[in-house]
Motif scaffolding. Structure first.
Motif, PDB file in Angstrom:
ATOM      1  N   MET A 107      -8.350  -3.778  -5.860  1.00 39.42           N
ATOM      2  CA  MET A 107      -7.008  -3.250  -5.633  1.00 39.42           C
ATOM      3  C   MET A 107      -6.599  -3.439  -4.173  1.00 39.42           C
ATOM      4  O   MET A 107      -5.504  -3.953  -3.879  1.00 39.42           O
ATOM      5  N   ALA A 108      -7.466  -3.040  -3.242  1.00 37.86           N
ATOM      6  CA  ALA A 108      -7.147  -3.192  -1.823  1.00 37.86           C
ATOM      7  C   ALA A 108      -6.962  -4.664  -1.468  1.00 37.86           C
ATOM      8  O   ALA A 108      -6.054  -5.029  -0.710  1.00 37.86           O
TER       9      ALA A 108
ATOM     10  N   GLN B  37      -4.135  -2.022   6.758  1.00 36.69           N
ATOM     11  CA  GLN B  37      -3.448  -1.092   7.648  1.00 36.69           C
ATOM     12  C   GLN B  37      -2.828  -1.826   8.838  1.00 36.69           C
ATOM     13  O   GLN B  37      -1.743  -1.458   9.308  1.00 36.69           O
TER      14      GLN B  37
ATOM     15  N   MET C  72      -8.023   6.434  -5.563  1.00 34.39           N
ATOM     16  CA  MET C  72      -7.371   5.461  -4.692  1.00 34.39           C
ATOM     17  C   MET C  72      -6.621   4.402  -5.499  1.00 34.39           C
ATOM     18  O   MET C  72      -5.512   3.986  -5.137  1.00 34.39           O
TER      19      MET C  72
ATOM     20  N   PRO D  79       0.835  -1.199   0.000  1.00 33.77           N
ATOM     21  CA  PRO D  79       0.000   0.000   0.000  1.00 33.77           C
ATOM     22  C   PRO D  79       0.870   1.249   0.000  1.00 33.77           C
ATOM     23  O   PRO D  79       2.092   1.162   0.215  1.00 33.77           O
ATOM     24  N   PRO D  80       0.286   2.428  -0.219  1.00 36.14           N
ATOM     25  CA  PRO D  80       1.048   3.675  -0.064  1.00 36.14           C
ATOM     26  C   PRO D  80       1.587   3.793   1.361  1.00 36.14           C
ATOM     27  O   PRO D  80       1.055   3.203   2.300  1.00 36.14           O
TER      28      PRO D  80
ATOM     29  N   TRP E  43     -11.650  -0.733  -7.078  1.00 31.26           N
ATOM     30  CA  TRP E  43     -10.941  -0.299  -5.868  1.00 31.26           C
ATOM     31  C   TRP E  43     -10.952  -1.415  -4.812  1.00 31.26           C
ATOM     32  O   TRP E  43      -9.924  -1.680  -4.162  1.00 31.26           O
TER      33      TRP E  43
ATOM     34  N   SER F 205      -9.419  -2.476   2.810  1.00 28.46           N
ATOM     35  CA  SER F 205      -8.642  -1.241   2.990  1.00 28.46           C
ATOM     36  C   SER F 205      -8.364  -0.971   4.464  1.00 28.46           C
ATOM     37  O   SER F 205      -7.373  -0.303   4.800  1.00 28.46           O
TER      38      SER F 205
ATOM     39  N   PHE G  37      -2.595   3.662  -5.205  1.00 26.80           N
ATOM     40  CA  PHE G  37      -2.062   2.338  -4.875  1.00 26.80           C
ATOM     41  C   PHE G  37      -1.207   1.794  -6.025  1.00 26.80           C
ATOM     42  O   PHE G  37      -0.189   1.144  -5.788  1.00 26.80           O
TER      43      PHE G  37
ATOM     44  N   VAL H 244      -3.624  -6.239  -2.539  1.00 21.73           N
ATOM     45  CA  VAL H 244      -2.511  -5.945  -1.623  1.00 21.73           C
ATOM     46  C   VAL H 244      -2.595  -6.839  -0.393  1.00 21.73           C
ATOM     47  O   VAL H 244      -1.589  -7.381   0.074  1.00 21.73           O
TER      48      VAL H 244
ATOM     49  N   ALA I 178       2.189   3.291  -5.845  1.00 15.57           N
ATOM     50  CA  ALA I 178       2.987   2.673  -4.780  1.00 15.57           C
ATOM     51  C   ALA I 178       3.618   1.368  -5.239  1.00 15.57           C
ATOM     52  O   ALA I 178       4.601   0.904  -4.654  1.00 15.57           O
ATOM     53  N   ASN I 179       3.055   0.776  -6.303  1.00 13.66           N
ATOM     54  CA  ASN I 179       3.570  -0.485  -6.837  1.00 13.66           C
ATOM     55  C   ASN I 179       4.237  -0.311  -8.195  1.00 13.66           C
ATOM     56  O   ASN I 179       4.326  -1.253  -8.985  1.00 13.66           O
TER      57      ASN I 179
END
Length: 358
Positions: free
Chosen positions: A204-205, A150, A259, A24-25, A201, A146, A263, A208, A266-267
């Motif tokens: 995507m989350a 974290q 978002m 993730p970022p 989205w 998401s 992300f 990760v 970040a990749n």
């Protein structure tokens, strides 16, 4: 031989890049704002796992093709039918936010226990019998993944105490992701709109969380369709069909796209210039429309309903946008006036995630 050696280097470099783990970022990896400390916090009751068929009424039931007129009776039924899912989204986001602010490991315990119950029960894996059911699945997945990442990627490693539960939850999120991927794949252009972007989205989350390149790639594929849909003036034709809600739905459609781009960057995938900088074009159109909706009125033929501006959650994406792009003084002032911003489906405590103390 020189060319052959150079070619091999390129191939090896590309393979290494493709094999790199998804991340993730940076803001999503930060430890809590305060040192970890145990307290006497007791967990609130979490909603029971939703294991039934995802068969819900649409709050726009009976509306015309614009799908812009709410049906109060259907809306009440929708909220009643989806209460357990919506309440679980709120529970997850609340616990993650509390953990960020206090560092209290009890918030992690509460969240892990609740998500583990849903994972073990196979929640959200039932048959989605209509569009609203599919929509609820991907919205919930966006919230859960998401938020979960974290904890998974935090520099403080809060999940070290929960290895079996973490594995169970990650596996379950991947299974929900499988269904979401199949439900939003290969739709005709006329049906690719904000719902598909939110599904992308969620994927995507989840990519990760699970480290799955296939989900990452499908997210990018949907994103790129969205970029092709943005016209030269920054409008999305499928959202203009929402007539009096055209501006509101452009704003809503933009949130997951920002978002995804963040992300992806970040990749190592920079999507900012896709289709002649389509995302900045859309963002500029929406940001201008927040103060002057007249272009949306002219294109849709209807005066715009701007009630969404009364709810800061709808502008939480601006935090991510100002990480992705350079915001001017006016945009920064708007952000300052709205903080702290929260949006459960974008990760929860959005302002905190982007390193702003507010």
């Amino acid at each position: 031989m020189v060319f052959l050696r150079a070619g091999l280097i390129i191939i090896l470099f590309t393979a290494a890049a493709l094999a790199a783990p998804l991340v993730p970022p940076e803001g999503f990896t930060q430890p809590p704002a305060t040192p970890a400390q145990a307290t006497s916090l007791s967990c609130p009751d979490a909603p029971q796992p939703f294991t039934g068929a995802l068969d819900f009424r649409s709050k726009y039931e009976g509306s015309d093709s614009a799908r812009a007129t709410l049906n109060p009776q259907a809306e009440a039924a929708f909220h009643q039918q989806t209460r357990a899912i919506a309440d679980m989204e709120k529970f997850v986001s609340t616990q993650v936010t509390a953990w960020h602010r206090s560092g209290d490991p009890r918030n992690v315990s509460c969240l892990v226990s609740a998500l583990n119950r849903w994972a073990t029960a196979g929640a959200l894996l039932g048959d989605a019998r209509n569009h609203t059911g599919k929509s609820m699945r991907k919205w919930a997945l966006a919230t859960f993944s998401s938020s979960w990442l974290q904890l998974q990627f935090s520099a403080s490693h809060p999940l070290n105490a929960w290895p079996e539960q973490a594995q169970n939850i990650t596996r379950w999120l991947g299974n929900v992701g499988n269904l979401t991927a199949s439900e939003w794949r290969d739709l005709p252009q006329s049906r690719v709109n904000n719902h598909s972007y939110w599904a992308a989205w969620a994927l995507m989350a989840t990519s990760v969380v699970t480290g799955r390149q296939d989900l990452f790639d499908q997210s990018l594929a949907i994103y790129r369709i969205a970029m092709q849909q943005i016209d030269a003036e920054g409008f999305l034709p499928n959202e203009l069909r929402r007539r009096q809600r055209a501006l509101a739905y452009h704003n809503y459609a933009l949130q997951p796209l920002v978002m995804i781009a963040l992300f992806a960057r970040a990749n190592g995938v920079d999507l900012f210039e896709e289709n002649r900088a389509a995302l900045p074009r859309l963002a500029a159109r929406v940001i201008a429309g927040l103060d002057n909706p007249q272009p949306f009125t002219l294109r849709s033929g209807v005066v715009q309903d701007r009630a969404f501006l009364q709810h800061p959650v709808n502008l939480a994406w601006l935090e991510a946008w100002c990480q992705l792009s350079t915001c001017d003084n006016k945009q920064r002032a708007r952000l300052t006036s709205l903080r702290p911003l929260q949006n459960s489906r974008l990760g929860g405590p959005v302002t905190l995630l982007f390193g702003v103390k507010a």
